[in-house]
Design a protein around this motif. Structure first.
Motif, PDB file in Angstrom:
ATOM      1  N   ILE A  56     126.870 -37.614   2.461  1.00  0.00           N
ATOM      2  CA  ILE A  56     127.303 -37.017   1.191  1.00  0.00           C
ATOM      3  C   ILE A  56     127.374 -35.506   1.364  1.00  0.00           C
ATOM      4  CG2 ILE A  56     126.961 -36.893  -1.286  1.00  0.00           C
ATOM      5  CD1 ILE A  56     125.065 -39.230  -1.121  1.00  0.00           C
ATOM      6  N   PRO A  57     128.572 -34.909   1.281  1.00  0.00           N
ATOM      7  CA  PRO A  57     128.699 -33.450   1.400  1.00  0.00           C
ATOM      8  C   PRO A  57     128.107 -32.747   0.173  1.00  0.00           C
ATOM      9  CG  PRO A  57     130.812 -34.595   1.708  1.00  0.00           C
ATOM     10  CD  PRO A  57     129.871 -35.574   1.101  1.00  0.00           C
ATOM     11  N   GLY A  58     128.179 -31.426   0.179  1.00  0.00           N
ATOM     12  CA  GLY A  58     127.652 -30.644  -0.918  1.00  0.00           C
ATOM     13  C   GLY A  58     128.747 -29.944  -1.706  1.00  0.00           C
ATOM     14  N   LEU A  59     128.333 -29.020  -2.534  1.00  0.00           N
ATOM     15  CA  LEU A  59     129.251 -28.219  -3.340  1.00  0.00           C
ATOM     16  C   LEU A  59     130.224 -27.470  -2.432  1.00  0.00           C
ATOM     17  CD1 LEU A  59     129.884 -26.926  -6.203  1.00  0.00           C
ATOM     18  CD2 LEU A  59     128.278 -25.122  -5.539  1.00  0.00           C
ATOM     19  N   ASN A  60     131.508 -27.546  -2.765  1.00  0.00           N
ATOM     20  CA  ASN A  60     132.551 -26.877  -1.985  1.00  0.00           C
ATOM     21  C   ASN A  60     132.626 -27.375  -0.541  1.00  0.00           C
ATOM     22  OD1 ASN A  60     133.739 -25.202  -3.895  1.00  0.00           O
ATOM     23  ND2 ASN A  60     132.234 -23.572  -3.600  1.00  0.00           N
ATOM     24  N   CYS A  61     132.133 -28.587  -0.311  1.00  0.00           N
ATOM     25  CA  CYS A  61     132.161 -29.135   1.041  1.00  0.00           C
ATOM     26  C   CYS A  61     132.906 -30.460   1.060  1.00  0.00           C
ATOM     27  CB  CYS A  61     130.747 -29.347   1.580  1.00  0.00           C
ATOM     28  SG  CYS A  61     129.831 -27.822   1.852  1.00  0.00           S
ATOM     29  N   HIS A 101     132.398 -37.489  -3.312  1.00  0.00           N
ATOM     30  CA  HIS A 101     131.486 -36.980  -4.340  1.00  0.00           C
ATOM     31  C   HIS A 101     132.212 -36.137  -5.381  1.00  0.00           C
ATOM     32  CE1 HIS A 101     132.171 -33.454  -2.039  1.00  0.00           C
ATOM     33  NE2 HIS A 101     131.033 -32.832  -2.255  1.00  0.00           N
ATOM     34  N   THR A 102     133.528 -36.267  -5.444  1.00  0.00           N
ATOM     35  CA  THR A 102     134.317 -35.413  -6.338  1.00  0.00           C
ATOM     36  C   THR A 102     134.532 -36.035  -7.710  1.00  0.00           C
ATOM     37  OG1 THR A 102     136.426 -36.321  -5.542  1.00  0.00           O
ATOM     38  CG2 THR A 102     135.536 -34.405  -4.377  1.00  0.00           C
ATOM     39  N   ARG A 103     134.039 -37.256  -7.932  1.00  0.00           N
ATOM     40  CA  ARG A 103     134.225 -37.922  -9.223  1.00  0.00           C
ATOM     41  C   ARG A 103     132.960 -37.809 -10.061  1.00  0.00           C
ATOM     42  NH1 ARG A 103     136.715 -43.668  -7.018  1.00  0.00           N
ATOM     43  NH2 ARG A 103     138.479 -42.798  -5.848  1.00  0.00           N
ATOM     44  N   GLY A 104     133.132 -37.443 -11.320  1.00  0.00           N
ATOM     45  CA  GLY A 104     132.004 -37.367 -12.222  1.00  0.00           C
ATOM     46  C   GLY A 104     131.446 -35.969 -12.359  1.00  0.00           C
ATOM     47  N   ASP A 105     130.831 -35.700 -13.503  1.00  0.00           N
ATOM     48  CA  ASP A 105     130.260 -34.376 -13.754  1.00  0.00           C
ATOM     49  C   ASP A 105     128.745 -34.452 -13.978  1.00  0.00           C
ATOM     50  OD1 ASP A 105     130.203 -35.565 -16.232  1.00  0.00           O
ATOM     51  OD2 ASP A 105     131.444 -34.064 -17.230  1.00  0.00           O
ATOM     52  N   THR A 106     128.125 -35.569 -13.557  1.00  0.00           N
ATOM     53  CA  THR A 106     126.669 -35.698 -13.528  1.00  0.00           C
ATOM     54  C   THR A 106     126.293 -36.378 -12.212  1.00  0.00           C
ATOM     55  OG1 THR A 106     126.611 -37.895 -14.560  1.00  0.00           O
ATOM     56  CG2 THR A 106     126.562 -35.976 -16.043  1.00  0.00           C
ATOM     57  N   VAL A 107     125.070 -36.150 -11.763  1.00  0.00           N
ATOM     58  CA  VAL A 107     124.650 -36.818 -10.529  1.00  0.00           C
ATOM     59  C   VAL A 107     124.591 -38.327 -10.747  1.00  0.00           C
ATOM     60  CG1 VAL A 107     123.409 -34.872  -9.517  1.00  0.00           C
ATOM     61  CG2 VAL A 107     122.204 -36.434 -11.063  1.00  0.00           C
ATOM     62  N   GLU A 108     124.311 -38.752 -11.989  1.00  0.00           N
ATOM     63  CA  GLU A 108     124.262 -40.177 -12.291  1.00  0.00           C
ATOM     64  C   GLU A 108     125.637 -40.815 -12.103  1.00  0.00           C
ATOM     65  OE1 GLU A 108     120.990 -38.130 -14.532  1.00  0.00           O
ATOM     66  OE2 GLU A 108     123.131 -37.779 -14.269  1.00  0.00           O
ATOM     67  N   CYS A 130     138.360 -29.769  -1.821  1.00  0.00           N
ATOM     68  CA  CYS A 130     137.703 -30.352  -3.002  1.00  0.00           C
ATOM     69  C   CYS A 130     138.414 -29.914  -4.281  1.00  0.00           C
ATOM     70  CB  CYS A 130     136.238 -29.924  -3.049  1.00  0.00           C
ATOM     71  SG  CYS A 130     135.223 -30.587  -1.709  1.00  0.00           S
ATOM     72  N   GLY A 131     138.758 -28.641  -4.362  1.00  0.00           N
ATOM     73  CA  GLY A 131     139.500 -28.128  -5.504  1.00  0.00           C
ATOM     74  C   GLY A 131     138.632 -27.517  -6.585  1.00  0.00           C
ATOM     75  N   ALA A 132     139.252 -26.673  -7.406  1.00  0.00           N
ATOM     76  CA  ALA A 132     138.534 -25.945  -8.455  1.00  0.00           C
ATOM     77  C   ALA A 132     137.993 -26.868  -9.529  1.00  0.00           C
ATOM     78  CB  ALA A 132     139.455 -24.890  -9.073  1.00  0.00           C
ATOM     79  N   GLU A 133     138.730 -27.930  -9.859  1.00  0.00           N
ATOM     80  CA  GLU A 133     138.266 -28.841 -10.913  1.00  0.00           C
ATOM     81  C   GLU A 133     136.996 -29.575 -10.481  1.00  0.00           C
ATOM     82  OE1 GLU A 133     141.380 -31.409 -12.152  1.00  0.00           O
ATOM     83  OE2 GLU A 133     142.645 -29.790 -12.914  1.00  0.00           O
ATOM     84  N   ALA A 134     136.964 -30.033  -9.228  1.00  0.00           N
ATOM     85  CA  ALA A 134     135.755 -30.686  -8.725  1.00  0.00           C
ATOM     86  C   ALA A 134     134.605 -29.685  -8.643  1.00  0.00           C
ATOM     87  CB  ALA A 134     136.020 -31.311  -7.359  1.00  0.00           C
ATOM     88  N   PHE A 135     134.925 -28.441  -8.304  1.00  0.00           N
ATOM     89  CA  PHE A 135     133.927 -27.379  -8.251  1.00  0.00           C
ATOM     90  C   PHE A 135     133.223 -27.237  -9.597  1.00  0.00           C
ATOM     91  CE2 PHE A 135     133.223 -22.699  -8.864  1.00  0.00           C
ATOM     92  CZ  PHE A 135     132.190 -22.536  -7.964  1.00  0.00           C
ATOM     93  N   VAL A 136     133.993 -27.222 -10.669  1.00  0.00           N
ATOM     94  CA  VAL A 136     133.416 -27.105 -12.014  1.00  0.00           C
ATOM     95  C   VAL A 136     132.556 -28.331 -12.328  1.00  0.00           C
ATOM     96  CG1 VAL A 136     133.951 -27.050 -14.484  1.00  0.00           C
ATOM     97  CG2 VAL A 136     135.206 -25.567 -12.903  1.00  0.00           C
ATOM     98  N   ARG A 137     133.066 -29.512 -12.012  1.00  0.00           N
ATOM     99  CA  ARG A 137     132.284 -30.732 -12.270  1.00  0.00           C
ATOM    100  C   ARG A 137     130.980 -30.732 -11.485  1.00  0.00           C
ATOM    101  NH1 ARG A 137     137.473 -33.123 -11.949  1.00  0.00           N
ATOM    102  NH2 ARG A 137     137.095 -33.868  -9.811  1.00  0.00           N
ATOM    103  N   HIS A 138     131.051 -30.262 -10.244  1.00  0.00           N
ATOM    104  CA  HIS A 138     129.845 -30.226  -9.415  1.00  0.00           C
ATOM    105  C   HIS A 138     128.803 -29.263  -9.988  1.00  0.00           C
ATOM    106  CE1 HIS A 138     131.828 -31.850  -5.480  1.00  0.00           C
ATOM    107  NE2 HIS A 138     131.594 -32.777  -6.371  1.00  0.00           N
TER     108      HIS A 138
END
Length: 237
Positions: free
Chosen positions: A7-12, A35-42, A145-153
């Motif tokens: 599992i990569p990390g933020l911006n990875c 890991h780019t789907r969802g805006d919570t770790v859950e 990953c993109g800016a939108e996934a960045f915000v969700r992360h």
């Protein structure tokens, strides 16, 4: 041979593990979690578990470690080995959450690229600040990953729970890896996790910041390979 989920990390992106994959695949199929789907770790953990095999080795880097803890909360019996790389078990402090909100505002106002330039010195060892090749890899991963996934992360990071209560329940072979100069998740957090997990091994990577898999790939690869070499009786059940 059991699958290995990274599992990569933020911006990875998957590119983070480019140097490790050729060595890990000898021990089982390697899967890079989306890991780019969802805006919570859950939510992110739910997506990953839905695609995961019944049992697997789990490697979580940075934010990927936060997600790994959620996977352990939900399906601890499916995780046969665990590696926590440049991550921590604590929830965000108020100060950390405020910084994330500032970065969200930058991304939403079209300044995502600028935020990457500001962040780079914080994710590498001080002697790599001028490493243009490494900075380009970091930037390329972030754009993948993109800016939108960045915000969700960032939203997921801010709302994640304190995972320290999970540590005592981890029973599988575990390795905790951290760069000696990691500014974002410093060695003290790695020591805390390793001391809280029965039998965990702590490996501090010299001359590495937060991006240890990229900065010191050989040393990080060795730590992961050594973990995979540990015999686990339940593998063959």
């Amino acid at each position: 041979m059991l699958p290995i989920i990274l599992i990569p990390g933020l911006n990875c992106s998957a590119r983070l593990f480019a140097d490790q994959i050729p060595h890990l695949w000898r021990f089982g199929p390697v899967m890079i979690a989306n890991h780019t789907r969802g805006d919570t770790v859950e939510a992110i953990a739910s997506h990953i578990l839905a695609c995961a095999p019944p049992r697997f080795t789990l490697v979580g880097f940075s934010m990927g470690g936060y997600i790994a803890f959620e996977i352990l909360r939900r399906a601890r019996e499916r995780v046969i080995r665990l590696a926590l790389v440049d991550t921590g078990a604590r929830a965000d402090t108020a100060q950390q959450a405020e910084r994330r909100l500032q970065r969200i505002e930058m991304a939403r106002s079209g300044r995502f690229s600028e935020s990457l330039d500001l962040q780079f010195p914080l994710v590498v060892h001080p002697n790599r600040n001028g490493d243009n090749e490494l900075q380009e890899i970091y930037r390329r991963m972030a754009m993948e990953c993109g800016a939108e996934a960045f915000v969700r992360h960032l939203q997921a990071d801010m709302s994640r729970p304190d995972s320290r209560p999970v540590l005592k329940d981890i029973r599988c072979p575990t390795t905790v890896v951290v760069g000696d100069s990691d500014q974002l998740t410093p060695p003290a957090l790695a020591e805390e996790m390793a001391s809280g997990i029965d039998g965990a091994q702590l490996i501090v990577i010299p001359e590495a910041g937060h991006l240890s898999p990229l900065e010191q790939p050989t040393r990080v690869t060795k730590a992961l390979v050594d973990l995979l070499r540990i015999s686990v009786a339940s593998e063959n059940r």
